[in-house]
Design an enzyme around this catalytic site. Sequence first.
Site, PDB file in Angstrom:
ATOM      1  N   LYS A 126       0.845  -1.188   0.000  1.00 55.07           N
ATOM      2  CA  LYS A 126       0.000   0.000   0.000  1.00 55.07           C
ATOM      3  C   LYS A 126       0.885   1.244   0.000  1.00 55.07           C
ATOM      4  CE  LYS A 126      -3.887   0.292   2.250  1.00 55.07           C
ATOM      5  NZ  LYS A 126      -4.946   0.310   3.289  1.00 55.07           N
ATOM      6  N   GLU A 185     -18.828  -8.211  10.004  1.00 55.91           N
ATOM      7  CA  GLU A 185     -19.834  -7.613  10.872  1.00 55.91           C
ATOM      8  C   GLU A 185     -20.792  -8.641  11.454  1.00 55.91           C
ATOM      9  OE1 GLU A 185     -18.405  -4.510   7.964  1.00 55.91           O
ATOM     10  OE2 GLU A 185     -19.123  -6.584   7.785  1.00 55.91           O
ATOM     11  N   ARG A 193     -25.124  -5.019   7.149  1.00 55.95           N
ATOM     12  CA  ARG A 193     -24.664  -6.331   6.708  1.00 55.95           C
ATOM     13  C   ARG A 193     -24.920  -7.408   7.760  1.00 55.95           C
ATOM     14  NH1 ARG A 193     -18.996  -5.609   3.575  1.00 55.95           N
ATOM     15  NH2 ARG A 193     -19.883  -7.400   2.513  1.00 55.95           N
TER      16      ARG A 193
END
Length: 641
Positions: A285, A372, A400
Amino acid sequence: MNDRPHTPLLDRVRYPADIRALDKDDLPQLADELRQEMISAVSVTGGHLGAGLGVVELTVAAHYVFDTPDDKLIWDVGHQAYPHKIVTGRRDRIRTLRQGGGLSGFTKRSESEYDPFGAAHSSTSISAALGFAIANKLSNKPGRAIAVIGDGAMSAGMAYEAMNNAEAAGNRLIVILNDNDMSIAPPVGSLRNSLARLVSSQKYLTPRALAAKLASKMPETVQRFAERTEEYVRGWVTGGTLFEELGFYYVGPVDGHDVNALVEVLENVRDANIGPMLVHVVTQKGKGYGPAESSADKYHGVVKFDVVSGKQDKGAGGGPPSYQNVFGETLAKLADRDDKIVAITAAMPSGTGVDKFAAAHPDRAFDVGIAEQHGVTFAAGLAAQGMRPFVAIYSTFLQRAYDQVVHDVAIQNLPVRFAMDRAGLVGADGATHAGSFDLAYLCTLPNFIVMAPSDEAELAHMVKTMQQHDSGPIAVRYPRGEGRGVPLPADPEPLVIGKGRIIREGKTVAILSLGTRLAEAEKAADELEAKGLSTTIADLRFAKPLDVALIRRLMTTHDVVVTIEEASIGGLGAHVLTLASDEGLLDGGLKIRTLRLPDRFQDHDKPDKQYEEAGLNAPHIVDTVLKALRSNSVGVEEALA
């Protein structure tokens, strides 16, 4: 200075076909220029930087090898897709990213044919790609589907559910695992790429297919032994056994910043005919931009910044604390004296303030990753065993886990505490990240208590209220950004459940406010008072249970009642109307108006423009009141008299 970079090769690329027309030796230069263009663009607009920088070479290689848009390239989440947007006909608009009327910060079907599937919530790419692949197979179309998914997104069960069903897609489905943080296999330099090229090449695949055919003629025990031996040896060398068990042929790891190696491996994978394949690509990243490479969070999300220094334009600072930090710091202080408090987040510790809690109580802070559903049921188990779990999840992401909220928490009446950050509109992140629906989907559930603070001090009191509420589920919703600048209580006090408060008392108009739109309600009341309309403001605090006594009193003593909430239809206004109907309060000519988010998905824009568009600011409140009075039998003139 943020001058545009010199990009002679990129200037020749408008669409992926232009990349495919280049010589393969030109691809490294193209990747370098694409990276510089992305840095320059995001320095102007802000947005997600680190993830896109990490997939520049992968973007170039994928569009070079695959016949997009006929081959469907599906980016998981969309944080990675800025370089993709630049080379798919949108470079001339890339400096409108996340601006009103500009490009979305995520992939979006209505924006380009090169965005076959919208993505702003994680871990959906493999399921979607499987759908495209099977559709092509059933309709006898030649196109492939390529899902690019990050290692963080692979923490979600949905990704594995999709992989478990992918065998039917055959070689039409390719998954590229962008491993940019938790390396599944240790990097081993050039050897890594050699192994990937080997196991994806026809020199390896052809003998393997012949061996499989030969083994199929042998007794079943010999066949099974041969399969397991080959799988074990290759898995031991490359690390791909898990994916093999799910029916994927594993290739990797590959250096994600060696564009030529990527091209060779992807060409091998494209031309193979052995079933679904997973290519493990290791990236960094923030690659290629020093400040991002050295940053702890890899410049995941940034505001405008100076390209040379990397310094972000975060304003003068010293303003009110953010709601997320008030939540985290208040919870950490409460946990100093309550060892039952546990904090759970789903891959967003800093975004929810749980990082503040974790710094003080590391053994009681849990980041479950992008999971989640698991996080909610994990909290239910903790609550059932006597702990006091706080689940801090963005409102849009809690959607979700709604089944778990209903079945594992509400039905069992377990005291799980939900802290829903980013409730309401969220500016540049747009419709996919707006917390529009939590009031509608939580207030319908029996046993739930749902609160919304009007300022940061109220949030601190509500966190204390949640701590002490052990008789069922309780939730608080609060917005993105800074508070109003009110003093924070040194020792928060629990609120009386279901009781609102009067901010100012009047006689003609009553404004029932829930959450941080209270500031606009106060501005509107000042304007109405200036027009001679005596106005009451009530901060309801609770969407459920409603303060029935307070609402009944205001409805029976005022000509117009207006509710205001930063949420969709089905929330506060709907429940107030239901209460009025149930108690027969509508029979006497009372005018009730509900202000809420419009019944559509609002595009990204500056918050003030979004509120104007939604009709949730002071002028709209005043206009709503005046129109209601004009429709009243007494009229505006009589009311003013």
